[in-house]
Scaffold this active site. Sequence first.
Site, PDB file in Angstrom:
ATOM      1  N   TYR A  32       0.832  -1.200   0.000  1.00 30.15           N
ATOM      2  CA  TYR A  32       0.000   0.000   0.000  1.00 30.15           C
ATOM      3  C   TYR A  32       0.867   1.250   0.000  1.00 30.15           C
ATOM      4  O   TYR A  32       2.060   1.199   0.267  1.00 30.15           O
ATOM      5  CB  TYR A  32      -0.931   0.007   1.216  1.00 30.15           C
ATOM      6  N   LYS A 147       6.593  -2.136   1.878  1.00 31.74           N
ATOM      7  CA  LYS A 147       5.432  -1.517   2.532  1.00 31.74           C
ATOM      8  C   LYS A 147       4.209  -2.427   2.368  1.00 31.74           C
ATOM      9  O   LYS A 147       3.307  -2.177   1.555  1.00 31.74           O
ATOM     10  CB  LYS A 147       5.161  -0.126   1.958  1.00 31.74           C
ATOM     11  N   GLU A 179      12.593   2.295  14.107  1.00 33.40           N
ATOM     12  CA  GLU A 179      11.724   3.372  13.632  1.00 33.40           C
ATOM     13  C   GLU A 179      10.494   3.425  14.516  1.00 33.40           C
ATOM     14  O   GLU A 179      10.346   2.642  15.451  1.00 33.40           O
ATOM     15  CB  GLU A 179      11.341   3.153  12.166  1.00 33.40           C
ATOM     16  N   LEU A 204      11.478   1.055   6.866  1.00 34.40           N
ATOM     17  CA  LEU A 204      10.830   1.459   5.631  1.00 34.40           C
ATOM     18  C   LEU A 204      11.557   2.661   5.029  1.00 34.40           C
ATOM     19  O   LEU A 204      11.882   3.603   5.759  1.00 34.40           O
ATOM     20  CB  LEU A 204       9.371   1.836   5.899  1.00 34.40           C
TER      21      LEU A 204
END
Length: 284
Positions: A32, A147, A179, A204
Site C-alpha cells: 500500500y 510496505k 523506527e 521502511l
Amino acid sequence: MRTVYVNGVFCPENQGVVSIFDRGFLFADGVYEVTSVLDGKLIDFSGHMARLRRSMSELSIPAPASEDELLSIHRQLVDKNALAEGLIYMQVSRGAADRDFLFPAGDIRPSLVLFTQTGQLRDRPAAKTGLKVVTLPDLRWARRDIKTVQLLYPSMAKTEAKRRGADDAWLVEDGFVTEGSSNNAYIVNADGALITRPLSHAILPGITRSAILRLATETGLTVEERPFSIEEALAAREAFITSASSFVMPVVEIDGHKIGDGAPGEIAGRLRAIYIDEAVKTAV
C-alpha cells in the site's frame, strides 16, 4: 458518503467490495501507499509511485495500472470527494485465488483499492505540543523495507502506547531504535547533528524521510545515517518523526523522560516549515 475506487469502478463506499478469496485478506499478500493531499493536490506522488513499484517487484505482484492511470484515479478521487486536505490510501494485493500458501500460478488479476480520508495535516496541534512516545521491542518480520499491509504488530504497538498514556511507540532491536510504529525516527544530538537509522531491510524507506534528509543537508545541518540507542535518544537535544501524514512531528518525551527542555525543538520546526513549503510548490 465517500466515493471509493475498487477494481476499475468508482462507487459509494458502502458498495465497494472485494472477494473473500483476496490474498490481501487471507495472507496480507499486498502492499500500500498513503499520499497526502494539500490544497487539493498530491504531495510527493512520484516518490510514492517509485516505492510502490519497488514493493510490488519485491513480492512479484504485477502492476494493476500504469502510473498515469493511478495519477488519474487519485485526481478523480480528490475531485469526487472535494478533498482539500487529507489522505488517499491505495492498496494493491496479489488478487483473488483459492486459498493456498503458494503464490497462485497462472494469470491472476491484482486487486486495486483506493479511498480518501479527510483530516488536518498542515496545522496539526501536535506540531506545537510535541509527541510522547514509549519504546517497545521490534517484533515485526525482517522485510520492513517492503510496505506491506501486514500491520498487526504496529497496530498492537500503537495501542500499547496509548494504554501507557503516550501518542506512539518507537521500536527497538538489539538496543537500537529502528523506527516508529508507522514513521521514521530521528534525534538531534548536543552537537546539532541530525541522526537517523540508515536504509536497510530493518526500516521502511520513507518518502518524507528522503526529502527531509535532502532538505537538512541543503540547510547546512550535519546528517549522520547510523543507528542510535535509547540512551542516546534520551540525552538528545531534539527528537522527531517523519511520515507522509505527519510530515515532521516533534517528539518531546520518551519513556517518561523529557527530551531537551521538553518542548518542540527549533530544528524540527524549521524542517517541518521548509518541507511543507516545498511540498505544496511541487504537488501535482
